[in-house]
Design an enzyme around this catalytic site. Sequence first.
Site, PDB file in Angstrom:
ATOM      1  N   SER A 297       0.890  -1.515  -0.274  1.00 27.33           N
ATOM      2  CA  SER A 297       0.220  -0.413  -0.016  1.00 27.33           C
ATOM      3  C   SER A 297       1.115   1.210   0.115  1.00 27.33           C
ATOM      4  CB  SER A 297      -0.811   0.428   1.324  1.00 27.33           C
ATOM      5  OG  SER A 297      -1.830   0.947   1.416  1.00 27.33           O
TER       6      SER A 297
ATOM      7  N   TYR B 127       1.388   7.182  18.366  1.00 24.00           N
ATOM      8  CA  TYR B 127       1.998   6.953  17.177  1.00 24.00           C
ATOM      9  C   TYR B 127       3.682   7.965  17.118  1.00 24.00           C
ATOM     10  CZ  TYR B 127       2.771   7.730  11.996  1.00 24.00           C
ATOM     11  OH  TYR B 127       2.727   7.950  10.883  1.00 24.00           O
TER      12      TYR B 127
ATOM     13  N   LYS C 118       7.129   6.339  16.894  1.00 26.05           N
ATOM     14  CA  LYS C 118       8.497   6.977  16.093  1.00 26.05           C
ATOM     15  C   LYS C 118       9.087   7.683  16.561  1.00 26.05           C
ATOM     16  CE  LYS C 118       5.888   6.269  11.997  1.00 26.05           C
ATOM     17  NZ  LYS C 118       6.291   5.007  11.245  1.00 26.05           N
TER      18      LYS C 118
HETATM   19  N1  LIG Z   1       1.220   8.734   4.986  1.00 25.59           N
HETATM   20  C1  LIG Z   1       1.427   9.852   4.904  1.00 25.59           C
HETATM   21  O1  LIG Z   1       1.541  11.121   4.986  1.00 25.59           O
HETATM   22  C2  LIG Z   1       2.751   9.322   6.111  1.00 25.59           C
HETATM   23  C3  LIG Z   1       3.311  10.948   7.170  1.00 25.59           C
HETATM   24  C4  LIG Z   1       4.357  10.153   8.137  1.00 25.59           C
HETATM   25  C5  LIG Z   1       4.318   9.271   7.924  1.00 25.59           C
HETATM   26  N2  LIG Z   1       4.008   7.950   7.419  1.00 25.59           N
HETATM   27  C6  LIG Z   1       4.774   7.166   8.022  1.00 25.59           C
HETATM   28  O2  LIG Z   1       5.278   6.318   6.051  1.00 25.59           O
HETATM   29  C7  LIG Z   1       4.884   4.654   6.443  1.00 25.59           C
HETATM   30  C8  LIG Z   1       3.886   3.987   4.952  1.00 25.59           C
HETATM   31  O3  LIG Z   1       2.247   4.526   5.724  1.00 25.59           O
HETATM   32  P1  LIG Z   1       1.258   4.806   4.583  1.00 25.59           P
HETATM   33  O4  LIG Z   1       0.913   6.687   4.498  1.00 25.59           O
HETATM   34  O5  LIG Z   1       2.010   4.222   2.873  1.00 25.59           O
HETATM   35  O6  LIG Z   1       0.503   4.051   5.263  1.00 25.59           O
HETATM   36  P2  LIG Z   1      -0.278   2.325   4.207  1.00 25.59           P
HETATM   37  O7  LIG Z   1      -1.102   3.327   2.485  1.00 25.59           O
HETATM   38  O8  LIG Z   1      -0.956   2.496   5.292  1.00 25.59           O
HETATM   39  O9  LIG Z   1       0.293   1.737   3.962  1.00 25.59           O
HETATM   40  C9  LIG Z   1       0.948   1.068   5.264  1.00 25.59           C
HETATM   41  C10 LIG Z   1       1.982  -0.699   4.676  1.00 25.59           C
HETATM   42  O10 LIG Z   1       2.245  -1.124   6.495  1.00 25.59           O
HETATM   43  C11 LIG Z   1       1.996  -2.753   6.632  1.00 25.59           C
HETATM   44  N3  LIG Z   1       1.839  -2.673   8.032  1.00 25.59           N
HETATM   45  C12 LIG Z   1       0.919  -1.803   8.332  1.00 25.59           C
HETATM   46  N4  LIG Z   1       1.001  -2.794   9.584  1.00 25.59           N
HETATM   47  C13 LIG Z   1       1.340  -3.765   9.688  1.00 25.59           C
HETATM   48  C14 LIG Z   1       1.683  -5.091  10.143  1.00 25.59           C
HETATM   49  N5  LIG Z   1       0.872  -5.285  11.702  1.00 25.59           N
HETATM   50  N6  LIG Z   1       1.879  -5.651  10.166  1.00 25.59           N
HETATM   51  C15 LIG Z   1       2.610  -6.081   8.395  1.00 25.59           C
HETATM   52  N7  LIG Z   1       2.446  -4.954   7.878  1.00 25.59           N
HETATM   53  C16 LIG Z   1       1.696  -3.379   8.569  1.00 25.59           C
HETATM   54  C17 LIG Z   1       0.893  -1.925   5.367  1.00 25.59           C
HETATM   55  O11 LIG Z   1       0.242  -3.664   4.924  1.00 25.59           O
HETATM   56  P3  LIG Z   1      -1.749  -3.600   4.292  1.00 25.59           P
HETATM   57  O12 LIG Z   1      -1.182  -3.330   3.324  1.00 25.59           O
HETATM   58  O13 LIG Z   1      -1.553  -5.250   4.671  1.00 25.59           O
HETATM   59  O14 LIG Z   1      -2.056  -3.402   5.780  1.00 25.59           O
HETATM   60  C18 LIG Z   1       1.266  -1.488   4.554  1.00 25.59           C
HETATM   61  O15 LIG Z   1       2.043  -1.844   3.005  1.00 25.59           O
HETATM   62  C19 LIG Z   1       4.769   4.457   7.293  1.00 25.59           C
HETATM   63  O16 LIG Z   1       5.745   3.808   8.347  1.00 25.59           O
HETATM   64  C20 LIG Z   1       3.714   5.677   7.842  1.00 25.59           C
HETATM   65  O17 LIG Z   1       3.991   5.451   9.310  1.00 25.59           O
HETATM   66  C21 LIG Z   1       3.308   8.437   6.738  1.00 25.59           C
END
Ligand SMILES: NC(=O)c1ccc[n+]([C@@H]2O[C@H](COP(=O)([O-])OP(=O)(O)OC[C@H]3O[C@@H](n4cnc5c(N)ncnc54)[C@H](OP(=O)(O)O)[C@@H]3O)[C@@H](O)[C@H]2O)c1
Length: 472
Positions: free
Chosen positions: A204, A356, A360
């Site tokens: 994702s 969260y 982090k």
């Molecule tokens: N998007 C933002 O604005 C933002 C901002 C700050 C930090 N981040 C960080 O960026 C990273 C990616 O986030 P994203 O926004 O791309 O979120 P996302 O779309 O929810 O993707 C998260 C990914 O992590 C996997 N994941 C979550 N929980 C898991 C678990 N218990 N075991 C195995 N895999 C798990 C999900 O797998 P599934 O598909 O199976 O759920 C998915 O592949 C994260 O560390 C997040 O904290 C994002």
Amino acid sequence: MTTLPLVRRILLQRPLADVFAYLRDFSTIAQWDPGVFDATKVTPGPADAGSQFALTLNVLGRAVPMQYTLIRCESPDAGGVATLVLDGRGEGFSALDTLRLSADGEGSTWLDYRADLQLGDVPGWLLPGLRAWGRRLADQAMAGLQRALCEDGPESVSVLGRVSERLVLPGMLNYTRRGYRQQHSRGLSRRLDGRTVGITGITSGLGQAAALELARLGATLVLVGRDRTRLEACVEDLRARSGSAAAMRVHEAELSSLASTRDLVERLRRDEPALDVWINNAGALFNDHALTAEGHERSLAVNFLSPALLSQALAPALAARRGRLIQVVSGGLYTQPVRLDDINYTTEPYNGPKAYARAKRALLDLTQRLAADPALAGLGCHVMHPGWAATPGVASALPGFNQRLGERLRTPRMGADTMVWLASHPALDDPALSGRFWFDRAPRPTALLPGTASNAATVDALLARVANLSAA
Ligand SMILES: NC(=O)c1ccc[n+]([C@@H]2O[C@H](COP(=O)([O-])OP(=O)(O)OC[C@H]3O[C@@H](n4cnc5c(N)ncnc54)[C@H](OP(=O)(O)O)[C@@H]3O)[C@@H](O)[C@H]2O)c1
């Protein structure tokens, strides 16, 4: 019909093979041409004659669709010349772009660029203005390409940028796509052929976007997700979209479970002895308090304990290969300290974003300690935050925020930019850059608000906690 020819010649300080590999996948145009908001390759397989690309142009701030077809793709010949010809079609306009590349001996390449824009009938009085506009666009695109290929090292932040960062909220305005667009260079052109990159959370959002860029750069990929069927579908998609022939291996793990994380460590040690880069990207924000079956608060388990355990376990082998460890955290950590006294968040009403942010910050602290460990000399430790990007994770955990920011959120590709840059750019081999906290390719402060930075005793306690989990 009005034709607007644009001709430019520039010298790029990169070998012909690199420039050709970067440009033949024309979706990279979104990284160097400010006249393009976004671009994707729509036909599967390696970019070659017949490949099609869907572009969203930036026409005076308006999004305008355009389709390009690569009609000639001639790889570098014995005389050191390569040619790409692209036919572009939009509503009421078209373009024929010819890019002729010739090696200049000393590892540099001449690009002879010609674009013939065809527009409907334009009144004569408008033509001078139109020509000036076209010339400006061509100059901006060529300057962007120079930067994407040649000046793509760490960014420097202006004094004004530093001041607004210190004031926290004004600095956060750059977490939107505006900040990404202000980067001096947005190119990802440093090849990773022969290097192995592992990354979690690729099913994702940012992880999926990062994996695509890493595949485009030729990396062998080790992909972690929690469901084999979805992982295999992702691999198929990555292969089709990147055209990469490099190996892509998958590993299942549920990263809220430390038993599953330990099992992943065992498999990685056994099956992946040649990891050069490890990216802990998986993460999640929960709005309700819950303990895992192992008794850890869920956000702490996914965002700190599991990536910390993986980091400690993989660090020695990565260090031995002069590899890199990359942590994806969040700008939200600026708002919170680590709370060792209530690590499972049980003594106050649960607040998902706070839990969260604390987890982090703990991961940032642990990684900086690994960077300072003399036993891990050679390991590059990098912590980054992606700004705010539109991903399924943000849409489900923060629906109000997601809706309010709408189009101002970064695309997943923009959010993944610094992650991929940290994994691929040779500048990061410099040990002096290890242990930094990165945003938009620039090192940033780790604490902005009083009382949020961790002291040495807190970091010692975090490390001891993770060491105990590794031994469990
Ligand atoms: N998007 C933002 O604005 C933002 C901002 C700050 C930090 N981040 C960080 O960026 C990273 C990616 O986030 P994203 O926004 O791309 O979120 P996302 O779309 O929810 O993707 C998260 C990914 O992590 C996997 N994941 C979550 N929980 C898991 C678990 N218990 N075991 C195995 N895999 C798990 C999900 O797998 P599934 O598909 O199976 O759920 C998915 O592949 C994260 O560390 C997040 O904290 C994002």
